[in-house]
Design a protein around this motif. Structure first.
Motif, PDB file in Angstrom:
ATOM      1  N   SER A 150       0.495  -1.253  -0.084  1.00 46.83           N
ATOM      2  CA  SER A 150      -0.595  -0.002  -0.516  1.00 46.83           C
ATOM      3  C   SER A 150       0.984   1.571  -0.390  1.00 46.83           C
ATOM      4  CB  SER A 150      -0.569  -0.008   1.221  1.00 46.83           C
ATOM      5  OG  SER A 150      -2.023   1.287   0.660  1.00 46.83           O
ATOM      6  N   GLY A 205      -8.911   7.227   7.815  1.00 44.94           N
ATOM      7  CA  GLY A 205      -9.638   7.913   6.537  1.00 44.94           C
ATOM      8  C   GLY A 205     -10.708   7.736   7.399  1.00 44.94           C
ATOM      9  N   THR A 206     -10.798   6.352   7.843  1.00 47.60           N
ATOM     10  CA  THR A 206     -11.452   5.751   8.100  1.00 47.60           C
ATOM     11  C   THR A 206     -12.416   6.384   9.105  1.00 47.60           C
ATOM     12  OG1 THR A 206     -10.574   3.620   8.018  1.00 47.60           O
ATOM     13  CG2 THR A 206     -13.174   3.321   9.438  1.00 47.60           C
ATOM     14  N   ASP A 211     -15.309  10.466  -0.539  1.00 48.13           N
ATOM     15  CA  ASP A 211     -14.205   9.490  -0.356  1.00 48.13           C
ATOM     16  C   ASP A 211     -12.257   9.704  -0.590  1.00 48.13           C
ATOM     17  OD1 ASP A 211     -12.330   7.480   0.620  1.00 48.13           O
ATOM     18  OD2 ASP A 211     -13.684   6.332   1.162  1.00 48.13           O
ATOM     19  N   ARG A 256      -7.625   9.265  -1.719  1.00 52.85           N
ATOM     20  CA  ARG A 256      -6.330   9.486  -2.774  1.00 52.85           C
ATOM     21  C   ARG A 256      -6.976  10.657  -4.183  1.00 52.85           C
ATOM     22  NH1 ARG A 256      -6.515   4.111  -2.044  1.00 52.85           N
ATOM     23  NH2 ARG A 256      -4.442   2.798  -0.963  1.00 52.85           N
ATOM     24  N   ARG A 272      -2.604  -6.373  -5.196  1.00 54.42           N
ATOM     25  CA  ARG A 272      -2.524  -5.054  -5.714  1.00 54.42           C
ATOM     26  C   ARG A 272      -1.073  -4.786  -5.608  1.00 54.42           C
ATOM     27  NH1 ARG A 272      -5.123  -0.112  -1.711  1.00 54.42           N
ATOM     28  NH2 ARG A 272      -3.481  -0.928  -0.777  1.00 54.42           N
TER      29      ARG A 272
HETATM   30  N1  TLP Z   1      -7.398   1.503   2.310  1.00 56.53           N
HETATM   31  C1  TLP Z   1      -5.829   0.690   2.349  1.00 56.53           C
HETATM   32  C2  TLP Z   1      -7.101  -0.904   2.927  1.00 56.53           C
HETATM   33  O1  TLP Z   1      -7.791  -0.791   3.848  1.00 56.53           O
HETATM   34  C3  TLP Z   1      -7.792  -1.651   1.786  1.00 56.53           C
HETATM   35  C4  TLP Z   1      -5.710   0.458   1.729  1.00 56.53           C
HETATM   36  O2  TLP Z   1      -4.337   0.365   2.175  1.00 56.53           O
HETATM   37  O3  TLP Z   1      -6.186   1.016   0.445  1.00 56.53           O
HETATM   38  N2  TLP Z   1     -11.015   4.939   1.309  1.00 56.53           N
HETATM   39  C5  TLP Z   1      -9.933   4.710   0.677  1.00 56.53           C
HETATM   40  C6  TLP Z   1     -10.059   4.738  -1.039  1.00 56.53           C
HETATM   41  C7  TLP Z   1      -8.920   3.917   1.617  1.00 56.53           C
HETATM   42  O4  TLP Z   1      -8.506   2.983   0.280  1.00 56.53           O
HETATM   43  C8  TLP Z   1      -8.335   4.006   2.754  1.00 56.53           C
HETATM   44  C9  TLP Z   1      -7.364   2.968   2.968  1.00 56.53           C
HETATM   45  C10 TLP Z   1      -9.179   4.629   3.599  1.00 56.53           C
HETATM   46  C11 TLP Z   1     -10.693   5.229   2.711  1.00 56.53           C
HETATM   47  C12 TLP Z   1      -9.069   4.498   5.172  1.00 56.53           C
HETATM   48  O5  TLP Z   1      -8.178   4.754   5.058  1.00 56.53           O
HETATM   49  P1  TLP Z   1      -7.197   4.640   6.668  1.00 56.53           P
HETATM   50  O6  TLP Z   1      -6.860   3.467   6.166  1.00 56.53           O
HETATM   51  O7  TLP Z   1      -6.576   5.298   7.121  1.00 56.53           O
HETATM   52  O8  TLP Z   1      -8.713   4.226   7.876  1.00 56.53           O
END
Ligand code: TLP
Length: 343
Positions: free
Chosen positions: A11, A63-64, A174, A177, A320
């Motif tokens: 990631s 992000g969550t 969301d 990115r 991925r």
């Molecule tokens: N995604 C992580 C994993 O949970 C899959 C990653 O490694 O890509 N929105 C999107 C589109 C994301 O890809 C992610 C993280 C989040 C929200 C959540 O962000 P975090 O990890 O900071 O809670």
């Protein structure tokens, strides 16, 4: 458990903070952010809002949490949340919308378009009546993680948002990115977000900060969101120490183009390996189908780890690979060579 992956493509979250970030953390001016006394957090929130063209922003641990705060702020228990079938909020946030906000999710399959069509939005929104719950939020995702980091163009977002707004339903993006999308499409993030009501973006992904995400929207929305952040246990104190690297991370937007170029080369090299199929990526995420190798994604990911290359499995036969700040072109070439030896 520490990782033995010397080329870690699991990631873009795996980057470690630069010297400049560590120095910024050490020297940050701080105060108690729950009293809004932390000058570094205040500055980060101001700069983040500016970067996405919103009135205000809130610093959140992840992000969550940013997405879930947006859901809770916009909805009441029993409402519906309209979103895409493969979106992160729906698939990878532990059913948080149900557990934290008590909402019912209504997923729409947008296919490769990644964003529901206006027709799908009209059809997916339920008007509150004696039997139906009523939709109170539409959530979109840009770039779309599961669909290979696709960068969603402005017209598609605007069309979905206009459809939702016809029903007075606000729109959250969301944008974990969002700057990858902006760089790939060569438009400012603020243009991509001009017609939506809130966005979450991550400092801790391609931008390279060790921790933190931003939730942005109108001043009134962010005031409400601040209370929900407290409710979710995300009120932080001398958070300037972690916000300072976040300010450095905002300087890393333009260089995302390097990650995209590296991802393109990676996909090309992997696609040349018999048995692997890797379509050209739009941003920094390369989704590889491994079915013709005879391995499942789990077996393939394990074999990659054995040669020091970190990847994550997406589905039964897809894995991925994600490029980021700590991966250069030489790493990409080495990764391709190593993967070729295991297939
Ligand atoms: N995604 C992580 C994993 O949970 C899959 C990653 O490694 O890509 N929105 C999107 C589109 C994301 O890809 C992610 C993280 C989040 C929200 C959540 O962000 P975090 O990890 O900071 O809670």
């Amino acid at each position: 458990m520490e990782s033995d992956l010397d080329i870690d493509l699991r990631s873009d979250t795996v980057t470690t903070p630069s010297e400049a970030m560590r120095e910024a953390a050490a020297n940050a001016d701080v105060g108690d952010d729950v009293y809004r006394d932390d000058p570094t957090v205040n500055e980060l929130e101001r700069r983040a809002a500016e970067a996405v063209g919103m009135e205000a922003a809130l610093y959140v641990p992840s992000g969550t949490m940013g997405n879930q705060i947006a859901v809770r702020t916009r909805t009441d228990h029993g409402d519906e949340l309209l979103l895409e079938r493969e979106s992160h909020i729906y698939r990878w946030e532990l059913g948080g919308a149900a557990t934290l906000s008590g909402v019912q999710t209504r997923p729409v399959d947008a296919g490769d378009r990644c964003v529901p069509t206006p027709e799908q939005v009209h059809e997916g929104i339920t008007e509150r009546d004696l039997h139906r719950p009523g939709t109170s939020l539409l959530a979109l995702e840009n770039t779309h993680n599961y669909r290979g980091g696709a960068a969603i163009p402005k017209d598609r977002i605007d069309a979905a948002a206009a459809a939702a707004h016809e029903h007075d339903v606000p729109v959250h993006v969301d944008g974990a990115r969002i700057f990858n999308a902006a760089v790939a499409l060569d438009v400012p993030a603020s243009d991509l977000l001009a017609n939506v009501d809130s966005v979450m973006f991550c400092l801790s992904k391609g931008l390279g900060a060790p921790v933190g995400s931003m939730l942005a929207g109108s001043t009134a929305f962010i005031e409400d969101a601040r209370r929900v952040r407290k409710l979710f246990g995300g009120g932080m104190r001398q958070a300037g120490v972690i916000a300072a690297p976040g300010l450095c991370a905002l300087e890393n937007v333009d260089r995302l183009a390097d990650d995209h170029a590296n991802a393109a080369r990676l996909a090309e090299g992997l696609d040349d390996i018999p048995g692997l199929s890797a379509p050209e990526p739009e941003t920094n995420i390369v989704v590889v189908n491994v079915e013709r190798t005879g391995d499942t994604a789990t077996e393939f990911a394990r074999a990659c780890a054995d040669v020091g290359v970190g990847v994550v499995e997406f589905d039964q036969y897809t894995v991925r690979f994600t490029t980021h700040l700590d991966i250069d072109r030489e790493d990409v070439e080495t990764a391709i060579d190593r993967v070729a030896t295991i297939v």
